[in-house]
Design a protein around this motif. Structure first.
Motif, PDB file in Angstrom:
ATOM      1  N   LEU A   4      14.079 -25.009 -76.171  1.00 24.00           N
ATOM      2  CA  LEU A   4      14.858 -26.023 -76.368  1.00 24.00           C
ATOM      3  C   LEU A   4      14.710 -26.286 -77.664  1.00 24.00           C
ATOM      4  N   LEU A   5      13.642 -26.279 -78.486  1.00 24.48           N
ATOM      5  CA  LEU A   5      13.667 -26.462 -79.801  1.00 24.48           C
ATOM      6  C   LEU A   5      14.675 -25.518 -80.718  1.00 24.48           C
ATOM      7  N   ASN A   6      14.637 -24.423 -80.434  1.00 23.47           N
ATOM      8  CA  ASN A   6      15.435 -23.253 -81.023  1.00 23.47           C
ATOM      9  C   ASN A   6      16.839 -23.509 -80.803  1.00 23.47           C
ATOM     10  N   ASN A   7      17.418 -24.007 -79.574  1.00 22.38           N
ATOM     11  CA  ASN A   7      18.688 -24.111 -79.349  1.00 22.38           C
ATOM     12  C   ASN A   7      18.941 -25.356 -80.051  1.00 22.38           C
ATOM     13  N   PHE A   8      18.305 -26.527 -80.180  1.00 22.82           N
ATOM     14  CA  PHE A   8      18.475 -27.517 -80.869  1.00 22.82           C
ATOM     15  C   PHE A   8      18.643 -27.253 -82.453  1.00 22.82           C
ATOM     16  N   TYR A   9      18.215 -26.399 -83.062  1.00 24.03           N
ATOM     17  CA  TYR A   9      18.212 -26.161 -84.419  1.00 24.03           C
ATOM     18  C   TYR A   9      19.661 -25.268 -84.465  1.00 24.03           C
ATOM     19  N   ALA A  10      20.037 -24.359 -83.362  1.00 23.11           N
ATOM     20  CA  ALA A  10      20.942 -23.579 -83.315  1.00 23.11           C
ATOM     21  C   ALA A  10      21.955 -24.408 -83.377  1.00 23.11           C
ATOM     22  N   TYR A  11      21.998 -25.610 -82.684  1.00 19.20           N
ATOM     23  CA  TYR A  11      23.240 -26.608 -82.531  1.00 19.20           C
ATOM     24  C   TYR A  11      23.675 -27.036 -83.815  1.00 19.20           C
TER      25      TYR A  11
END
Length: 901
Positions: free
Chosen positions: A393-400
């Motif tokens: 979730l945190l990696n996807n948040f950064y990727a967003y």
């Protein structure tokens, strides 16, 4: 999380009472909807092992979870008790105060280590959201030590009652459970509870519920305790649906929470609701259509969390559904807007008991405790999934955010010649949604055009690129496969599956020119702020004659303020030239003569607060056009305004109309129960507004219609908005000669008749339109909500200061015949079928039949005026481009009447 078996609730009321721990004591109406004394805390999860030092709901409030419907103040009291019991693991703060003075708060629950460093956690989350300032290496280091922020919002609608009680149970479970798994959750997450998003509406519901309560809960659908009187508890004090206010942010509850979400930048967000009693429980994945600007990883994560909730529901025998009814297309929902900030945002819906017990159509009894338990389980399963998928979730948040920064191009917002201040309002609104907006410090070129200094630039290489695109795009396409299915359904006589509006383009709604350029312009910009008004000074402040005010939204605000303070003014019905400048119709003329000695100070203050353009006039001489003393300079007087209230009005329509008048224009209205308009002495009022709603004919009757018509003939201005125009065009009312049309067949059309509805007609060209209005001689499909162009008659006083064309939000199926010459004026008429649709999905039949039909009609009647808006210009308070012509109806209408009272 321990599992437990589903309890099959029998239909007998005695069993319901036993299940909900409701005894037959007299109701304590001042505290709750039922006076029930629960046994020692009965956990929603049987067998849960809790630390006794953390108080249960029963210990703190005197009843068990689900045994009563908690008051908003008691919900807060319980969270304060949790903070007192575990001050190192609970933090609280207020983010808004409601119109009725109630605080709206958040409560963060986490491990002692995480609560001690909340400011750093929030800063880290904001850093992860911006890949321009946070390198991948730095992001990895943050993620290794950063909890997932889970933002849980409950009971945004006041009569959706169980989520708030579930919030209390979930918070207690996190703090008191001795389950090692829960401790792991708190190591990996910080959970922020917003237990009561709409405390004003909740209290309105509870008061209604308590007033109808007897000695025990009555599950009958017709029982008074479950039958809410108008306007019901769903809405906040202003009667706004807060779940549709997120990008327009008209209400303090929404503005405050939106700012808090931007500050915290959560990775997971849930908006917990209730729905119809016969339904079970909904959680994502959502139904089609899905907005194409949703980040793909967001959809994957929603399904991942949904599968975990399904697993927990299966374990506990709780039925559910997904991929039906609730879509993810409109970005103004509580689960929509936060998704464009990078959150995994989701709606949860529980079938509502609307009280302590409800009988479903199957005969089963649904108890309040059932509904609280189900939301409780859903909340815990969401936290569990967030903990288990921490890194993802945190990696996807950064990727967003990185995806946003990789964008190209820009939107350029120009100042409209008709109302330049709207660009400022739009820019401030975008910033309130987290979008970066720059104000150009010099002129520049882009999109093959030249733009002046002061234009706004939205560079699409920014973390909030998707937010900018979804709010600024002229049109967001509905997926083709979904539309094909809707056409198939329509062909079979089935209703469409569109849940809400399909058009919300902010530049169109604000009537502000916007261009999307393939590359960002090279120009220095100053960052815009959330301020929606750019204060102006006064040109030629010491001019001897007085002041001229250019028309527009700010001028309408200034006019309303000046009228309230007794300032005399005139409005120009035609354009004129003064001191070498051409001024448009709608310009306000405010002379010094006859006005207060401190007029300059007043005008200076109003120019600053409204952004209206005010220019001093040294003399009254005009070199062209009408003079200030002519009949085209109409004196504006301060009207007393009555607004229909109660049945049959739509509460949100009443709320939006009152909001625009009182909170945006700053002008008070008198709300009058609709039935009183039938026979009350109305001579004290100069304006009566009938908001969109149901059958005014059914409430007012023939005598009431005649009473209103006599009031108009004596000099009143009657304004019908949206479906209220049906009442004005009903031949039994005999106010507007237009008639509502049935579905059209090519070549049909018989004009006005003595029936409330007439055969529909197609007008293929402007020549056909002109021929029809010159001649005196089953409904269309319902539209979910599109933006359609309407061209304005420049010669009518109602269009003074209004742009040549307006973008009207069209919903429903009402289409009206044009007024003929001698019957009144079609002040705004919809454009041709080819030019009509500006944004959204409009059925081909409606598009053909709506062409050249009236959007706004006006006719004089005796000494007064009748004005009908075919669609509601105040809907949700977000149609800024329609507010000036609405203000003209309200304030300039009485100026053009000749009352004899």
């Amino acid at each position: 999380m321990p599992s437990f078996s589903r309890r099959l609730v029998p239909a007998g009321l005695a069993a319901v009472l036993a299940a909900t721990s409701v005894l037959g004591a007299a109701p304590a109406l001042s505290q709750t909807s039922a006076s029930a004394t629960a046994p020692a805390s009965v956990p929603l999860i049987p067998g849960a092992d809790y630390d006794a030092s953390v108080p249960s709901v029963a210990q703190a409030l005197g009843y068990d979870s689900g045994a009563r419907i908690s008051r908003a103040a008691d919900v807060r009291r319980y969270f304060e008790a949790l903070r007192a019991a575990a001050p190192d693991r609970v933090a609280m703060g207020d983010y808004a105060t409601t119109h009725e003075g109630r605080p709206v708060f958040w409560a963060a629950v986490g491990s002692a280590a995480n609560i001690a460093r909340l400011d750093q956690i929030k800063a880290n989350s904001r850093a992860l959201a911006d890949a321009r300032v946070t390198s991948p290496e730095r992001a990895r280091a943050i993620i290794a030590d950063q909890p997932v922020i889970v933002w849980l919002m409950y009971s945004v609608h006041g009569d959706e009652i169980s989520p708030a009680d579930a919030a209390m149970a979930a918070a207690r479970h996190l703090l008191a459970s001795r389950d090692p798994a829960v401790q792991q959750w708190l190591a990996n997450t910080v959970v922020v509870f917003v237990p009561t998003q709409n405390p004003d509406g909740r209290e309105r519901f509870l008061n209604s519920n308590a007033s109808g309560f007897g000695t025990e809960p009555n599950p009958d659908p017709l029982s008074a305790e479950r039958d809410q009187l108008w306007p019901g508890g769903r809405f906040n004090h202003d009667l706004f649906d807060l779940n549709r206010d997120w990008f327009i942010q008209t209400q303090p509850e929404t503005r405050g929470q939106a700012a808090a979400v931007r500050d915290w930048r959560p990775q997971v967000l849930v908006d917990a609701h209730e729905m119809g009693t016969d339904e079970t429980f909904f959680f994502p994945p959502e139904a089609q259509p899905l907005n194409p600007w949703i980040y793909p990883a967001t959809l994957e994560s929603r399904e991942l969390i949904g599968r975990n909730t399904a697993r927990r529901f299966d374990q506990n025998g709780i039925p559910y559904f997904n991929r039906q009814v609730f879509d993810a297309f409109y970005p103004g929902y509580g689960d929509g807007w936060p998704g464009y900030l990078g959150a995994i945002s989701m709606t949860y819906e529980q079938g509502s008991a609307r009280g302590l017990a409800a009988r479903r159509s199957s005969g089963e009894i649904l108890t309040y405790r059932d509904t609280v338990r189900n939301h409780f389980v859903a909340s815990l399963s969401t936290i569990e999934a967030a903990s288990a998928n921490h890194d993802r979730l945190l990696n996807n948040f950064y990727a967003y955010g990185a995806d946003g920064v990789s964008g190209r191009g820009a939107y350029v917002l120009s100042r409209s010649a008709w109302d330049p201040g709207e660009a400022d309002r739009l820019a401030g609104l975008l910033v309130a949604s987290g979008v970066e907006v720059g104000k150009a410090e010099a002129g520049f070129s882009a999109c093959g055009k030249s733009y002046p200094a002061g234009s706004y630039v939205v560079n699409l290489s920014q973390p909030q690129r998707r937010m900018a695109e979804v709010l600024l795009a002229k049109d967001v396409a509905v997926p083709a496969a979904f539309l094909a299915e809707q056409e198939r359904r329509r062909a079979r006589g089935l209703g469409d599956e569109i849940y809400d509006v399909t058009a919300w383009s902010l530049p169109l709604m604000f009537n502000t020119p916007a261009d999307r350029c393939a590359s960002a312009p090279v120009v220095n910009v100053t960052a815009a702020t959330t301020d929606r008004v750019i204060p102006r000074g006064i040109a030629d402040v010491d001019a001897a004659y007085g002041f001229l005010v250019a028309p527009g939204f700010g001028a309408s605000q200034l006019m309303a303020s000046a009228l309230r303070q007794g300032v005399a003014m005139r409005t120009m019905d035609k354009p004129f030239t003064h001191a070498g400048r051409r001024w448009p119709a709608g310009t306000l003329v405010i002379p010094r003569a006859g006005n207060p000695a401190d007029l300059t100070a007043k005008m200076t203050s109003w120019a600053a607060t409204t952004g209206a353009e005010v220019v001093g006039a040294a003399e009254s001489w005009n070199s062209d056009g009408p003079s200030f003393g002519s009949g085209d300079a109409v004196a504006v007087r301060a009207p007393r305004i009555a607004l229909a209230w109660g049945d049959p009005t739509d509460p949100t329509a009443v709320g939006a109309t009152r909001y625009v008048l009182e909170r945006e224009f700053g002008y008070p209205v008198t709300v009058v129960r609709t039935n009183n308009l039938a026979d009350a002495d109305l001579s004290a009022f100069q304006v009566i507004v009938l908001p969109q709603g149901g059958s005014y004919r059914g409430v007012l009757g023939d005598a009431g219609a005649k009473h209103l018509k006599e009031w108009v003939d004596n000099g009143g201005t009657l304004i019908g908005l949206g479906s209220a125009t049906r009442f004005l065009t009903d031949p039994a009312s005999d106010m507007l000669a237009s008639r509502r049309e049935n579905a059209a067949e090519a070549g049909d059309g018989s004009g006005a008749s003595d029936k409330a509805r007439v055969d529909g007609q197609l007008i293929a060209s402007l020549a056909d339109y002109e021929k029809q209005v010159g001649d005196s001689q089953h409904g269309p499909a319902s539209v979910a909500g599109v933006l359609a162009r309407a061209d304005v008659d420049p010669d009518h006083w109602l269009s003074a200061g209004v742009a040549p064309s307006l973008n009207v939000l069209v919903g429903g199926s009402d289409i009206y015949t044009p007024l003929k010459v001698g019957e009144g004026t079609n002040v705004a008429r919809f454009a041709s079928a080819d030019d009509l649709l500006m944004s959204g999905q409009l059925w081909a039949q409606n598009r053909a039949q709506l062409a050249f039909k009236p959007a706004i009609m006006a006719t004089s009647s005796g000494r007064g005026w009748i004005i009908g808006f075919a669609q509601d210009p105040t809907t949700r308070g977000y149609l800024d481009g329609m507010k000036v012509i609405f203000a003209n109806a309200v304030f300039r209408g009485p100026a053009h009447a000749s009352p004899n009272w």
